[in-house]
Design a protein around this motif. Sequence first.
Motif, PDB file in Angstrom:
ATOM      1  N   LEU A 245     -51.625 -12.984 -70.192  1.00 18.45           N
ATOM      2  CA  LEU A 245     -53.034 -12.709 -70.451  1.00 18.45           C
ATOM      3  C   LEU A 245     -53.864 -12.830 -69.173  1.00 18.45           C
ATOM      4  O   LEU A 245     -54.796 -12.052 -68.951  1.00 18.45           O
ATOM      5  N   GLY A 246     -53.524 -13.819 -68.328  1.00 19.20           N
ATOM      6  CA  GLY A 246     -54.238 -13.970 -67.059  1.00 19.20           C
ATOM      7  C   GLY A 246     -54.054 -12.755 -66.166  1.00 19.20           C
ATOM      8  O   GLY A 246     -55.017 -12.258 -65.560  1.00 19.20           O
ATOM      9  N   GLY A 247     -52.814 -12.257 -66.086  1.00 23.10           N
ATOM     10  CA  GLY A 247     -52.555 -11.045 -65.308  1.00 23.10           C
ATOM     11  C   GLY A 247     -53.322  -9.858 -65.858  1.00 23.10           C
ATOM     12  O   GLY A 247     -53.914  -9.073 -65.094  1.00 23.10           O
TER      13      GLY A 247
ATOM     14  N   LEU B 130     -59.352 -20.660 -66.631  1.00 24.22           N
ATOM     15  CA  LEU B 130     -60.021 -21.298 -67.760  1.00 24.22           C
ATOM     16  C   LEU B 130     -59.792 -20.524 -69.047  1.00 24.22           C
ATOM     17  O   LEU B 130     -59.417 -21.088 -70.076  1.00 24.22           O
ATOM     18  N   MET B 131     -59.996 -19.204 -68.993  1.00 24.39           N
ATOM     19  CA  MET B 131     -59.963 -18.390 -70.211  1.00 24.39           C
ATOM     20  C   MET B 131     -58.561 -18.148 -70.739  1.00 24.39           C
ATOM     21  O   MET B 131     -58.315 -18.261 -71.951  1.00 24.39           O
ATOM     22  N   ALA B 132     -57.630 -17.780 -69.854  1.00 24.22           N
ATOM     23  CA  ALA B 132     -56.293 -17.389 -70.316  1.00 24.22           C
ATOM     24  C   ALA B 132     -55.584 -18.493 -71.102  1.00 24.22           C
ATOM     25  O   ALA B 132     -55.030 -18.220 -72.182  1.00 24.22           O
ATOM     26  N   PRO B 133     -55.560 -19.757 -70.617  1.00 28.28           N
ATOM     27  CA  PRO B 133     -54.914 -20.809 -71.425  1.00 28.28           C
ATOM     28  C   PRO B 133     -55.582 -21.020 -72.775  1.00 28.28           C
ATOM     29  O   PRO B 133     -54.898 -21.254 -73.781  1.00 28.28           O
TER      30      PRO B 133
ATOM     31  N   LEU C 100     -50.126 -10.119 -60.321  1.00 25.98           N
ATOM     32  CA  LEU C 100     -49.485 -11.363 -59.890  1.00 25.98           C
ATOM     33  C   LEU C 100     -50.510 -12.480 -59.674  1.00 25.98           C
ATOM     34  O   LEU C 100     -50.268 -13.639 -60.047  1.00 25.98           O
ATOM     35  N   SER C 101     -51.654 -12.143 -59.109  1.00 28.28           N
ATOM     36  CA  SER C 101     -52.684 -13.149 -58.850  1.00 28.28           C
ATOM     37  C   SER C 101     -53.251 -13.699 -60.154  1.00 28.28           C
ATOM     38  O   SER C 101     -53.472 -14.909 -60.286  1.00 28.28           O
ATOM     39  N   GLY C 102     -53.507 -12.813 -61.110  1.00 30.40           N
ATOM     40  CA  GLY C 102     -53.993 -13.281 -62.410  1.00 30.40           C
ATOM     41  C   GLY C 102     -52.997 -14.189 -63.094  1.00 30.40           C
ATOM     42  O   GLY C 102     -53.370 -15.198 -63.717  1.00 30.40           O
ATOM     43  N   MET C 103     -51.708 -13.868 -62.979  1.00 34.05           N
ATOM     44  CA  MET C 103     -50.660 -14.720 -63.543  1.00 34.05           C
ATOM     45  C   MET C 103     -50.667 -16.103 -62.887  1.00 34.05           C
ATOM     46  O   MET C 103     -50.579 -17.133 -63.568  1.00 34.05           O
TER      47      MET C 103
END
Length: 335
Positions: free
Chosen positions: A293-295, A269-272, A70-73
């Motif tokens: 991807l962020g999650g 920064l990376m996920a988008p 959830l935090s990564g999302m």
Amino acid sequence: MNQFALIRKQRLILLVSVGLIAATAVAGMGLGYSSLSFDRLLPVLFGHGTFKEDFVMFSVRLPRIVITLLSGMALALAGSILQSVTRNDLADPGLIGINSGAGVAIAVFFLYFPIDAGTFVYVLPLVAFLGALATAVLVYVFSYSRTKGLDPIRLVLVGVGFSLALSGVMIVIISSAERSKVDFIAKWIAGNIWGADWPFVWALLPWVILLIPFTLYKSRSLNLLSMGEESAIGLGLKLERERLVLILAAVAASASAVSVTGGIAFIGLMAPHMAKALVGPRNQLFIPVAVLLGGWLLLLADTIGRNLVDPDGIAAGIMVALIGGPYFVYLLLKK
């Protein structure tokens, strides 16, 4: 590529992303200081485990996996919004000082205010939001020009300056605090997933559930903002109002995440960037991909980090920085 083919590609990437998350979560359930045999995962999940297996799964591993996901999302969502609103590919809540503002607010609250165990979990995201919001307002004010509007390059420079200044403030705050409390703040700064318990999941979940659909609803506004101020105004967008609302959404997403995971940068920064490379720059297409991807990135970093060194492992924030730091330098040189 036509629109229908792009949508099919997006759906395939979303499916692959869910598969990566599931595979990493399974690995995270089985690996750790107290190992849990992979052939026992399903029986334990369905209530047929021993007391030790149930404790390791439901009290230690599963809440940590969910909170990390959830935090990564939330961090990826915040980064996606900021990059579109500011038209700056280097915008990230950790890099432009928002996470540091949340950290200072959490440190002050934790060190100097009476803490009630029953409400602490739910108050913490609000405290982080207020600190992050104050920082975002200051960064925005110092980056804005009456003649040129919001300067994307200046935004990053001002944000980095605020981030460094707030890190200094954090050191001053904790210099006279009790050792036990200093240890907690130090773990927060390193990006240690400290809020790995079910109450923290319930505290973070509503923010993620509300902010992701809201951002997708505002995807047209984000598309117009990413085109530039003149184009957005010419197409009828109420520029300042939409920009303010979306920045508030980004601050809320970032603050809610770092309140339970600590100061983690580079996910936003990376996920988008990864999502845009896969499905293009349209927000309604790349944001769902970026969120997943962020999650996955944060879950992968935490799973690897906590199994590298026994028993405490390496903080997820450090693992992400090992990848994100060079990637930031690459983008800086490229852009």
